[in-house]
Design an enzyme around this catalytic site. Structure first.
Site, PDB file in Angstrom:
ATOM      1  N   CYS A 157      41.765  78.094  35.296  1.00 35.74           N
ATOM      2  CA  CYS A 157      41.052  77.457  36.826  1.00 35.74           C
ATOM      3  C   CYS A 157      39.865  77.549  36.952  1.00 35.74           C
ATOM      4  O   CYS A 157      39.313  77.311  37.888  1.00 35.74           O
ATOM      5  CB  CYS A 157      42.576  78.386  37.625  1.00 35.74           C
ATOM      6  N   CYS A 203      41.401  82.815  41.101  1.00 41.84           N
ATOM      7  CA  CYS A 203      42.064  83.341  40.296  1.00 41.84           C
ATOM      8  C   CYS A 203      41.846  82.139  38.688  1.00 41.84           C
ATOM      9  O   CYS A 203      42.190  81.227  38.889  1.00 41.84           O
ATOM     10  CB  CYS A 203      42.568  84.074  40.507  1.00 41.84           C
ATOM     11  N   GLY A 240      44.263  82.096  35.181  1.00 40.84           N
ATOM     12  CA  GLY A 240      44.797  82.654  33.903  1.00 40.84           C
ATOM     13  C   GLY A 240      44.358  83.735  32.602  1.00 40.84           C
ATOM     14  O   GLY A 240      43.165  83.431  32.516  1.00 40.84           O
TER      15      GLY A 240
END
Length: 406
Positions: free
Chosen positions: A97, A391, A393
């Site tokens: 992301c 953030c 993964g």
């Protein structure tokens, strides 16, 4: 907060920033590939600066997470399809992301170290077009049934170490930080309302590069010029009544509408050195002040922005109090709420025009999209300093600090 980490380095400026409207999963942009969306934003970013020519761009860093079946190096395809010369150096970035934000950081570093004077950065994703996989087909299916793997889940939405859906990490975040379902629903409603207001007032129109969708069988083409989800009327009662999506034993808090929807979209920014800026008589939108990356336990990726943002602020030589607008990617409502809590931020300064819960979260695009939207928020609210954090993964996050010059 001390001296800036970039003060001794040549300044880098953003001179153009655009994004496509965000289309819903199998929605308005589903007929466009990630390469088509990406090339469109690169071309549109250049068109906004008439004195720039395609041959002025020396390098591209472009985020893309779900690259299966797109062909080699999607960034390179985006560049050449946008009309950039074959001499353009192109790198596809996959930091999940945070890919788009990391691409901008890499572009800034490339210019600061003297390796280029004009670089395009951004990201693109078409979640609607991610294929399914037949992982055993090459060896042959010897006996019995086999499994089709969903590439979207496997490479975009599942923890690589546990194979659990990202939504379970959001539930873990909810428990860790005591954020109940009601707070998440209320936050989602506020995000959607802000995005709807920004759409209706025309604020978003200034950052959008509308996408033309060719008609089929003799039908006229259509123009997608608005984000798809904010155009849908908000039903607050229905949102609050939705069943939890990941934990169904009665304790679940994360639902489809208080999480970011699967989406398609792309975003691009053009970064230049100061000598290049002056030589081409360009008007800067912003100056890169600093950045930061952080990582922790994979299942705790939800709160990694609370580590990356302070690093970026320190690198920029500013405090959180100096920042006029924050963009924190809303992978889930609970992600925004937890990071607000950990950082001690007032919601009034965060995601001023709504976030991913309202717009959507095209994975490889979002890190660049939040920077484009941050510049819009600073412009509309006459702010000086902005910070974007996202953030990713695997336990990570990236953050960027900019000075508004609009």
């Amino acid at each position: 907060m001390g001296s800036t980490g970039t003060s001794s380095l040549p300044p880098v400026y953003i001179v153009s920033a655009v994004r496509t409207p965000i289309g819903q999963f199998q929605g308005s942009l589903a007929s466009r590939t990630a390469v088509q969306l990406g090339s469109h934003t690169i071309k549109s970013a250049l068109e906004r600066v008439p004195s720039l020519k395609p041959e002025d761009v020396e390098e591209i860093f472009y985020g893309n997470v779900l690259s299966a079946n797109l062909g080699q190096n999607p960034a390179r395809q985006c560049a050449l399809t946008a009309g950039l010369p074959e001499s353009t150096v192109c790198t596809t970035v996959n930091k999940v992301c945070a890919s788009g934000t990391k691409s901008i950081i890499l572009a800034a570093q490339t210019i600061m170290t003297g390796n280029a004077s004009c670089v395009v950065a951004g990201g693109t994703e078409s979640m609607s077009n991610v294929p399914h996989y037949l992982p055993t087909l090459r060896k042959g299916i010897k006996l019995g049934a086999d499994t089709i793997v969903d590439g979207l889940l496997k490479d975009g939405l599942q923890d690589a170490y546990t194979s659990e859906h990202m939504g379970l990490a959001a539930e873990e975040c909810s428990r860790d930080h005591s954020i109940p379902r009601a707070d998440q629903d209320a936050y989602a409603i506020r995000s959607i309302q802000k995005a709807q207001k920004a759409t209706q007032s025309g604020v978003f129109a200034r950052e959008l590069a509308p996408v033309e969708i060719p008609g089929s069988r003799g039908k006229p083409s259509t123009m997608v010029d608005k984000d798809e989800k904010p155009s849908i009327p908000l039903n607050e009662e229905k949102l609050r009544a939705m069943k939890p999506a990941f934990v169904t034993d009665g304790s679940g808090t994360v639902t489809a509408p208080n999480a970011s929807p699967l989406s398609d979209g792309a975003a691009a920014v053009i970064l230049v050195s100061e000598p290049f800026l002056k030589a081409h008589d360009l008007k800067p939108l912003a100056r890169i002040m600093g950045w930061g990356d952080a990582a922790q336990k994979p299942s705790k990726f939800t709160t990694a922005p609370a580590l990356a943002i302070p690093k970026a602020l320190q690198h920029a030589g500013v405090s959180a109090e100096d920042v006029d607008a924050f963009e924190i990617n809303e992978a889930f409502s609970v992600v925004a709420l937890a990071n607000l809590k950990l950082l001690g931020l007032a919601e009034e300064k965060v995601n001023l025009h709504g976030g991913a819960v309202a717009l959507g979260h095209p994975l490889g695009c979002s890190g660049a999209r939040i920077v484009v939207s941050l510049l819009g928020a600073l412009r509309e609210n006459k702010g000086k300093i902005g910070c974007a954090g996202i953030c990713n993964g695997g336990g990570g996050a990236s953050a960027l600090v900019v000075e508004n010059l609009q």
